[in-house]
Design a protein around this motif. Sequence first.
Motif, mmCIF file in Angstrom:
data_model
loop_
_atom_site.group_PDB
_atom_site.id
_atom_site.type_symbol
_atom_site.label_atom_id
_atom_site.label_comp_id
_atom_site.label_asym_id
_atom_site.label_seq_id
_atom_site.Cartn_x
_atom_site.Cartn_y
_atom_site.Cartn_z
ATOM 1 N N GLU A 250 16.672 -16.230 14.339
ATOM 2 C CA GLU A 250 15.205 -16.411 13.873
ATOM 3 C C GLU A 250 14.748 -14.858 13.291
ATOM 4 O O GLU A 250 14.803 -13.931 14.142
ATOM 5 N N TRP A 251 13.855 -15.181 12.568
ATOM 6 C CA TRP A 251 13.340 -14.003 11.937
ATOM 7 C C TRP A 251 11.753 -13.761 12.489
ATOM 8 O O TRP A 251 11.222 -14.467 12.970
ATOM 9 N N ASP A 252 11.811 -12.593 12.672
ATOM 10 C CA ASP A 252 10.537 -11.804 13.224
ATOM 11 C C ASP A 252 10.042 -10.729 12.163
ATOM 12 O O ASP A 252 10.655 -10.150 11.331
ATOM 13 N N LEU A 253 8.864 -10.624 12.512
ATOM 14 C CA LEU A 253 8.007 -9.658 11.341
ATOM 15 C C LEU A 253 7.370 -8.718 12.529
ATOM 16 O O LEU A 253 6.325 -8.629 12.098
ATOM 17 N N PHE A 254 8.151 -7.641 13.166
ATOM 18 C CA PHE A 254 7.435 -6.814 14.030
ATOM 19 C C PHE A 254 7.056 -5.699 13.165
ATOM 20 O O PHE A 254 6.278 -4.937 13.867
ATOM 21 N N ASP A 255 7.417 -5.150 12.146
ATOM 22 C CA ASP A 255 7.323 -4.031 11.418
ATOM 23 C C ASP A 255 6.136 -4.476 10.315
ATOM 24 O O ASP A 255 6.196 -5.261 9.651
ATOM 25 N N GLN A 256 4.767 -3.877 10.603
ATOM 26 C CA GLN A 256 3.643 -4.324 9.787
ATOM 27 C C GLN A 256 2.868 -3.231 9.499
ATOM 28 O O GLN A 256 2.966 -1.951 10.230
ATOM 29 N N ILE A 257 2.086 -3.236 8.465
ATOM 30 C CA ILE A 257 1.091 -2.154 7.922
ATOM 31 C C ILE A 257 -0.112 -2.773 7.725
ATOM 32 O O ILE A 257 -0.205 -3.832 7.270
ATOM 33 N N LEU A 258 -1.202 -2.275 8.577
ATOM 34 C CA LEU A 258 -2.601 -2.839 8.381
ATOM 35 C C LEU A 258 -3.633 -1.897 7.981
ATOM 36 O O LEU A 258 -3.251 -0.640 8.203
ATOM 37 N N PHE A 259 -4.611 -2.110 7.554
ATOM 38 C CA PHE A 259 -5.653 -1.038 7.030
ATOM 39 C C PHE A 259 -7.068 -1.525 7.026
ATOM 40 O O PHE A 259 -7.310 -2.733 7.289
ATOM 41 N N THR A 260 -7.977 -0.623 6.987
ATOM 42 C CA THR A 260 -9.483 -0.976 6.899
ATOM 43 C C THR A 260 -9.549 -1.519 5.555
ATOM 44 O O THR A 260 -9.122 -1.207 4.520
ATOM 45 N N PRO A 261 -10.749 -2.572 5.479
ATOM 46 C CA PRO A 261 -11.017 -3.285 4.154
ATOM 47 C C PRO A 261 -11.537 -2.299 3.181
ATOM 48 O O PRO A 261 -11.450 -2.771 1.871
#
Length: 321
Positions: A250-261
């Motif tokens: 099963e795939w996971d997407l633990f690696d992420q990039i988030l940012f302020t709008p």
Amino acid sequence: MNFNLFKSKTKKHTFAFYNIENLFDIYKDDLTRDKDFNPTSEKRWTIKRYNNKLRKIGYAISNIGRKETNTHPAIIGLAEVENEAVLNDLITSKHLKEYPYKFVHYDSKDERGIDVAFIYDSKKFTVTSSDVFTFSFKDHDGSADHTRDILLVTGLFLGEPIHFLINHWPSRRTGNNETEHKRIAASNNLQSIIATLKDNIPNARIVVMGDFNDNPSNKSIELLMANQGLFNPMETLLSIDRGTTSHNSEWDLFDQILFTPNFFESKSKTLRYVKADIYDAEFLKQAEGRYKGTPYRTYVGKTYKGGYSDHFPVYMVLKKK
């Protein structure tokens, strides 16, 4: 040649994150649990294998976002580096030595001796300050369970102030439900750091990246997004046949990039968000067998495979008008 196309590409920049799976040197460190990573261990972590890992990780990093920008990434957050020495070896390795990379790193209290780090193109980014935020948990017996620090790097990207927060949250090794409280605690700590930044710097531009050991739909990430108003472009990337790491088919997407709008604002001479993606090029994948298409790992258990990492990198592309 279409010179207008080339000109437009040179205005774009890549910010990336990559969990590089246990980048240890070959020397024993009595302060950490690195006994698996030396030449006489069961894993036989030799200088030849170490140099092969540096070359492969360097090649992967040099190509993240290249399709969109025609150049190397400007910013790379890393997880699972042992120390400053391996970072020096990485940025001077075959495929990275031509670029003006520098790095920020602090040793954490993590028991395995793996830290987060921040690599940057010193011709595009100038560090003005950096800090780490350390926290630990209590195990069932009351002893301290140390985890990786949250690294804050503030600086000027082509003259524009940006704050980067690099994370590697507690793993699911002993079970998702059993460890969820640790990742929620990590989320709360990160939210406090972001809230302080916003209080001190109105309209602060903040980029959060890391291996969160949770998917975008998990509580720790949802709380982070809701309470701090962050945008997560990774939400739509996870599917039954795509992610950044695979476990039990099963795939996971633990690696992420988030940012302020405010990275969506279209203003002159400011960075604006273009796109985000998983960098899952074919050379990073297992080519055959039961695990075909999943990350081509350095080790599976004690067995040496000679690959890159058990995670794919993620990245975002920005442009400056």
